[in-house]
Design a protein around this motif. Sequence first.
Motif, PDB file in Angstrom:
ATOM      1  N   PHE A  81     -73.698 -54.903   1.062  1.00 26.32           N
ATOM      2  CA  PHE A  81     -73.484 -55.012   2.361  1.00 26.32           C
ATOM      3  C   PHE A  81     -73.846 -54.029   3.134  1.00 26.32           C
ATOM      4  CE2 PHE A  81     -69.398 -52.372   2.340  1.00 26.32           C
ATOM      5  CZ  PHE A  81     -69.072 -53.140   1.371  1.00 26.32           C
ATOM      6  N   ASP A  82     -73.590 -53.743   4.832  1.00 24.73           N
ATOM      7  CA  ASP A  82     -74.012 -52.301   5.002  1.00 24.73           C
ATOM      8  C   ASP A  82     -72.998 -52.481   6.415  1.00 24.73           C
ATOM      9  OD1 ASP A  82     -76.913 -53.589   6.234  1.00 24.73           O
ATOM     10  OD2 ASP A  82     -75.159 -54.446   6.874  1.00 24.73           O
ATOM     11  N   ALA A  83     -72.876 -52.076   7.078  1.00 22.94           N
ATOM     12  CA  ALA A  83     -71.911 -52.135   8.786  1.00 22.94           C
ATOM     13  C   ALA A  83     -71.902 -53.079   9.100  1.00 22.94           C
ATOM     14  CB  ALA A  83     -72.142 -50.928   9.875  1.00 22.94           C
TER      15      ALA A  83
ATOM     16  N   SER B 101     -73.447 -57.826  23.054  1.00 24.52           N
ATOM     17  CA  SER B 101     -73.911 -57.229  21.285  1.00 24.52           C
ATOM     18  C   SER B 101     -73.854 -56.085  21.427  1.00 24.52           C
ATOM     19  CB  SER B 101     -74.175 -58.436  20.979  1.00 24.52           C
ATOM     20  OG  SER B 101     -73.013 -59.195  20.430  1.00 24.52           O
ATOM     21  N   ALA B 102     -74.691 -55.366  20.431  1.00 22.12           N
ATOM     22  CA  ALA B 102     -75.639 -54.756  20.259  1.00 22.12           C
ATOM     23  C   ALA B 102     -76.316 -55.042  19.434  1.00 22.12           C
ATOM     24  CB  ALA B 102     -74.951 -53.182  19.611  1.00 22.12           C
ATOM     25  N   SER B 103     -77.286 -53.875  20.085  1.00 15.10           N
ATOM     26  CA  SER B 103     -78.961 -54.968  19.012  1.00 15.10           C
ATOM     27  C   SER B 103     -79.057 -54.098  17.493  1.00 15.10           C
ATOM     28  CB  SER B 103     -79.716 -54.396  20.094  1.00 15.10           C
ATOM     29  OG  SER B 103     -79.967 -52.916  19.687  1.00 15.10           O
ATOM     30  N   SER B 104     -78.044 -52.913  17.529  1.00 17.07           N
ATOM     31  CA  SER B 104     -78.206 -52.497  15.955  1.00 17.07           C
ATOM     32  C   SER B 104     -77.112 -52.326  15.865  1.00 17.07           C
ATOM     33  CB  SER B 104     -78.714 -51.024  16.129  1.00 17.07           C
ATOM     34  OG  SER B 104     -78.429 -50.499  16.014  1.00 17.07           O
ATOM     35  N   THR B 105     -76.912 -51.321  14.552  1.00 15.05           N
ATOM     36  CA  THR B 105     -74.984 -51.301  14.093  1.00 15.05           C
ATOM     37  C   THR B 105     -75.085 -49.720  14.100  1.00 15.05           C
ATOM     38  OG1 THR B 105     -75.925 -50.844  11.684  1.00 15.05           O
ATOM     39  CG2 THR B 105     -75.164 -53.367  12.302  1.00 15.05           C
TER      40      THR B 105
ATOM     41  N   GLY C  66     -64.322 -46.524  24.144  1.00 19.90           N
ATOM     42  CA  GLY C  66     -64.966 -46.776  24.416  1.00 19.90           C
ATOM     43  C   GLY C  66     -65.710 -47.319  22.956  1.00 19.90           C
ATOM     44  N   LEU C  67     -66.812 -48.360  23.190  1.00 16.94           N
ATOM     45  CA  LEU C  67     -67.815 -48.607  22.334  1.00 16.94           C
ATOM     46  C   LEU C  67     -69.004 -47.859  23.104  1.00 16.94           C
ATOM     47  CD1 LEU C  67     -66.345 -51.705  20.372  1.00 16.94           C
ATOM     48  CD2 LEU C  67     -66.381 -49.342  19.562  1.00 16.94           C
ATOM     49  N   GLN C  68     -70.194 -47.226  22.076  1.00 13.62           N
ATOM     50  CA  GLN C  68     -71.619 -47.029  22.815  1.00 13.62           C
ATOM     51  C   GLN C  68     -72.583 -46.772  21.629  1.00 13.62           C
ATOM     52  OE1 GLN C  68     -71.534 -42.497  23.718  1.00 13.62           O
ATOM     53  NE2 GLN C  68     -69.588 -43.826  25.112  1.00 13.62           N
ATOM     54  N   THR C  69     -73.588 -47.530  22.389  1.00 11.16           N
ATOM     55  CA  THR C  69     -74.927 -47.627  21.287  1.00 11.16           C
ATOM     56  C   THR C  69     -74.843 -45.562  20.900  1.00 11.16           C
ATOM     57  OG1 THR C  69     -76.397 -47.170  22.873  1.00 11.16           O
ATOM     58  CG2 THR C  69     -75.949 -48.993  22.295  1.00 11.16           C
ATOM     59  N   ALA C  70     -75.508 -45.084  19.883  1.00  9.33           N
ATOM     60  CA  ALA C  70     -76.016 -43.869  19.801  1.00  9.33           C
ATOM     61  C   ALA C  70     -76.535 -43.629  20.299  1.00  9.33           C
ATOM     62  CB  ALA C  70     -76.542 -44.198  18.623  1.00  9.33           C
ATOM     63  N   ILE C  71     -77.631 -44.132  21.525  1.00  8.13           N
ATOM     64  CA  ILE C  71     -77.899 -43.143  22.643  1.00  8.13           C
ATOM     65  C   ILE C  71     -76.964 -42.683  23.763  1.00  8.13           C
ATOM     66  CG2 ILE C  71     -80.018 -43.787  21.502  1.00  8.13           C
ATOM     67  CD1 ILE C  71     -80.416 -46.018  23.625  1.00  8.13           C
TER      68      ILE C  71
ATOM     69  N   LYS D  30     -70.687 -51.882  14.270  1.00  5.82           N
ATOM     70  CA  LYS D  30     -71.212 -53.457  14.136  1.00  5.82           C
ATOM     71  C   LYS D  30     -70.478 -54.072  15.930  1.00  5.82           C
ATOM     72  CE  LYS D  30     -71.835 -58.421  12.986  1.00  5.82           C
ATOM     73  NZ  LYS D  30     -72.105 -59.726  12.077  1.00  5.82           N
ATOM     74  N   VAL D  31     -70.774 -54.226  16.576  1.00  7.34           N
ATOM     75  CA  VAL D  31     -70.889 -54.562  18.323  1.00  7.34           C
ATOM     76  C   VAL D  31     -70.732 -56.183  18.035  1.00  7.34           C
ATOM     77  CG1 VAL D  31     -69.890 -53.834  20.230  1.00  7.34           C
ATOM     78  CG2 VAL D  31     -69.798 -52.234  18.280  1.00  7.34           C
TER      79      VAL D  31
END
Length: 597
Positions: free
Chosen positions: A497-499, A167-171, A132-137, A104-105
């Motif tokens: 829970f999940d991420a 914030s990222a739109s998903s985890t 860094g942190l990046q989305t899966a794509i 989760k970001v």
Amino acid sequence: VAVSVSATASHPIPSTLWGQMFEDISSGDGGLYAELLQNRAFQQVTPNTTAALNAWHPVNGATLSVVADTVPVSSALPNSLQVVIPAGKTGPVGVGNEGYWGIKVTAGSTYTASFHYRFPTASAFKGSITVGLQTAIGHSLVSTPVPITAASTAWAQVNVTLRPTASASSTANNFTITLDGAAASGQTVHFALFSLFPPTFKNRPNGMRVDIATTLAEMGPSFFRLPGGNNLVSETVAQRWQWNATVGPLLSRPGRVGDWGYINTDGLGLMDYLNWCEDVGMEAIMAVWSGFALGGTSVAEASLGPYIQQAIDQINFVIGDPAKSSAAALRASLGHAAPFPLTYVEVGNEDFFASSTYTYRWHDFVTALQAEFPNIHFIATSNTFNPILSPNPLQYDVHVYQTPTWFAQNSFFYDGFERNATTYFEGEYAAISTNSSDIFGSPATGRLTFPTMQSSSGEAAFMTGLERNADIVFSASYAPLLNHVANSQWTPNLVSFDAGAVYPSTSYYVQKLFSLNRGDEYLPSTLPNPTGTLFWSVVRKTSTRQIIIKISNTVGTAAPVTFVLPFRTVASTGTAQVYLFPFTTVHDFDVWIPNRC
Ligand SMILES: O=S(=O)(O)O[C@H]1C[C@H](O)[C@@H](O)[C@@H]1CO
């Protein structure tokens, strides 16, 4: 039904009655323990296997392998991640971690990242690593360059903070470590002990995930049973949970193969558990390993010595005097010179699986431990009074997993117990299946994936019986407490829970209702029909003179009930907290009290 209530309490209710049972069963790593990176230190994996790279993946063509480093970062962490930047690449090349089924970001949160790196071959290479942190794509959420040099083959640690602006739109996000493909062409870098933490509960270093921790703390638990459960016991003697392998710097914690099919980082260790208990106001009910492994091995009586000593050290770590015990001195060196509160120590877990050897294991452990710690109460885990144990246990841990109907029909479970100075810890209980002939089966045969109103109201009925019998029941906890919905070893659980989020269950709200509405003495009342559908308990909070009536209706039809209170003066109104499906919160209602005498 009319219920007459006595004004004279029958017994006090111990303050320890409601609490939590914890073990790492898809609940510690990737859950309550806030570390966001899975397989962060390649602990307990076989080098040069695909499995060793679990949760890691190459970015833009890097060549990855887990190696037994010729210069390990520490003796406890012998494996390193080897990253080779192939020739001919441009752009960021390196490695990514997918977290525990997501990361989760959140914008504005401060993430603390760290890792160790070394160049196995020194060179004149200078460059930078981008963290860094990046989305899966591949969309960057935040990144920070860190200068590095290959001038030495020694290990260096990098610590950076990351503060995403969006914030990222998903985890579905990754933590990435990359170098510039052109500049680092042909370079080989070793990495060890990565870590990425979000903010933690009460900002404890190496602490707990805020949303899960807050959900648990809001239950107002009085105790926290740790560290298991089967995850204490383990399949083999060598794999047992060992307190001393779980304390001190993360570089010193080798991790272990847990009992639930995955490797435990032991980042959530004994000191972290005790700090958590202190932060929430709970007392640990701590178990020591008792010489039996679930694979079937019982340590021979003549060989118990080292395990008994390890248990003495474990207890000294919690309550010992730093001037007299090295384990206690270690606690002090980790920042807690004062002892933690500790009243109960459990000897093993579910030793009814090895009753025949528990006779000597219980005897030898408790004889030694009681001499060292005269004020500790030791809890036996075999079946009550079977076998007969010496010394005679004054506490037993009773576990029951059953159907919702069983719980609804067995609220009188303890009423018939002999009052012989023995007290009971209902250490694990839950309605887990609707199939009485296959309690531990699968959802296909009735196993519950999540608690239901039927299972939770059954548990509530049972809990009214625990209050009625709180003269001999001193603690009770639903089990298991937590599970990651993407990787469960057991269902149902109190809190899932999940991420990205926490999902309290219907049973969570029942536990919370009982825990937050405690009395300290029990007021006898007309007994419910043991095989009926309506159950209640009446307690009094002496400090406020409040009368608290808990009622469970285990069926879906309304049932009128009148409580006749024998008090001359009663307030004209009260509040009712009602938990009705599909509410996800408890609703407070003002109630008018008619016919006041
Ligand atoms: O398979 S079981 O033995 O039922 O496992 C249960 C009992 C054990 O104490 C705990 O670790 C586990 C789930 O809560």
